[in-house]
Scaffold this motif. Sequence first.
Motif: not given
Ligand SMILES: Cc1cc2nc3c(=O)[nH]c(=O)nc-3n(C[C@H](O)[C@H](O)[C@H](O)COP(=O)(O)OP(=O)(O)OC[C@H]3O[C@@H](n4cnc5c(N)ncnc54)[C@H](O)[C@@H]3O)c2cc1C
Lengths: 255, 331
Positions: A139-141, B240-242, B293-295
Amino acid sequence: MKIVVCCKGVPGTVADVKIAPGGKAVQYQGQFLTMNECDEYALEEAIALKRAHGGEVTVLTMGSITTQDILYLALAKGADKAIRIDAQIQDSQAAGTVLAAALRKLEYDLVLTGTQSRDTLSGLAGIATAERLEMPFAFAVTQVEVDGDKTIKIRKELGGGRFADVRLPLPALLCVQTGIQPLTYVPPARMLRARQQALRSFSLSDLGLAEQQIVPQGYHFLNIFPPERTGQAQFLEGSAGEVAAALLGKIKEVL
Amino acid sequence: MQSSILVITEHWNGQVDGITYQMLAKGRQLADSLGIGLAALVLGYRLDGVIAALQEKGMDVLLVVDHAQLAQAGAEVQASVIAEAVRQMQPRLVLIGYSLVGMELAPAIAAKLGAPVMTNCVNAEIIDGAAVVTRPLFDGTLHAKIALEDKGPPLVAVQRGATPSVQLPPRTASVQPVSVDMGSIPVRSEVLEVIEEPVSDVDIAKADIIVSVGRGIGDKEKIPMIEELAQALGGLMACSRPLVDLGWLPRERQVGASGKSVSPKLYVACGISGASQHLSGMSDSRMIVAINKDPNAPIFQVAHYGVVADLFEIVPALTEEAKKAKGEVAS
Ligand SMILES: Cc1cc2nc3c(=O)[nH]c(=O)nc-3n(C[C@H](O)[C@H](O)[C@H](O)COP(=O)(O)OP(=O)(O)OC[C@H]3O[C@@H](n4cnc5c(N)ncnc54)[C@H](O)[C@@H]3O)c2cc1C
Ligand SMILES: Nc1ncnc2c1ncn2[C@@H]1O[C@H](COP(=O)(O)O)[C@@H](O)[C@H]1O
């Protein structure tokens, strides 16, 4: 190397979410079906492995007819074959049962799935599939290395900044983490060409599965609601300048 | 011990993982509302130190599987051993932390037992004698309450940080070995090495102030805007991760389950949805400010101050305020 990649079509946004009668499933209007994020990374990894070692990539999905779009995307990205299981099953353990039944009909050395799907957030189906087929899994490869005819070496995340290197005999199933390969862009012309390709489809009865084998067991939904706020969050409103000034006031209090 | 709550413990290098204490606290709460006992299971090799660390931590029974083959066992072997212990003990419910280790173990244990499993839970409670869990769906924008039927025993995997690790009243657990026939467990994969990430130059874990950026930034070219706010506030930028997956920022900046755990005085989350794997790395921060942006973004569940707005409006305004404030201090 023959690789099967399990890719799921997931809704970008959902509306009118409610519990289905009987409490075993969730009904919703889904928009913009996209390929689940980590599944797209798994697909890229499969294509990279094929490029390096030869072989064949089959993409497998389970879902309604609209999930064909993600199969075409996979073909455009470089998958060789595409199969859809015509079933809509939300429960991730049951999804594992169905995916395993389809895999029994296919030839493979390696199965790749994502870690978790964005609608269920379960992170179960991959390992459930492997367990059904009594296959080793990881998992998590984050890295895959072919290190012999019958084995692969992988790196996986353990959290807390730790990783493990593991050797697995083939066939094996890997739940692939995001970021494993760069995502490739598909030009529209290639997408159009992919749409000409034939897709295979399985029904549940083709897979020898009866409806009652895939009813979610052991739970029912009681309620679906927007996340409860713990009550601590105070929301600031006004013009950007006003919000910023108010925020800085709060920030100064803790620093 | 018939009909108790069983907590699967997690440890590394002789240290018990903090998530285990959270599960023990949750387990005690569930056990008390059912009027049953609390047990914990620890597996590994040469466990004396771990047993000593756990024994006074509030469980009634500490089950132990101590075996050389478990020194560097893979998830498959661990899952088989846990499943066997659960089969012998028949607890009412099994609790496991939803760490990366738990993410790999829970589905495998459930499959081996043919038991239902609920992952990624934010809560577990007893309502009218039945276990009910709360877990996110659809990127965390919705939550579901789900009742577990009496089949099982069901496995419940709870997110890190979702339940506080309150100190349980100390009591000395009775330590009981579980006998598992290790020879009957197939060993297919081989753990070659466990690698610790090298210490990096930038250590966000040490920062008092963190401004963290998520996928909401949309464009790599916009990241300097976040860096500027971090500097104006006198802190470090994280993400965050992405953003790491996309190659926009180096891994050393990543907060979360597979990145770093941070607990600064101030954590400003810009365009971060607040997935469980992100929250588990930062929810202990003293003050959390979220701009999204998302409440319904789950980040607002842990935020102390929330702004439902476009980060491209709020971040520059906040940077300006911070610079102004610094100017005032200087003059
Ligand atoms: C095994 C595993 C381990 C993981 N480990 C980590 C980890 O260590 N760290 C981590 O962060 N994630 C991790 N993840 C991923 C995690 O599940 C999420 O996918 C990730 O955290 C999402 O990142 P995000 O919130 O930046 O992106 P998104 O979930 O895409 O969120 C983007 C956000 O930005 C908001 N937004 C968009 N445009 C604007 C704007 N102009 N102004 C204000 N807000 C805006 C949206 O409303 C949305 O809420 C892991 C996942 C798995 C499966
Ligand atoms: N309907 C499906 N079709 C194809 N693959 C799936 C399906 N459901 C789950 N999977 C795979 O299993 C992984 C984990 O899903 P889940 O357990 O729902 O979080 C996903 O990343 C997919 O690779």
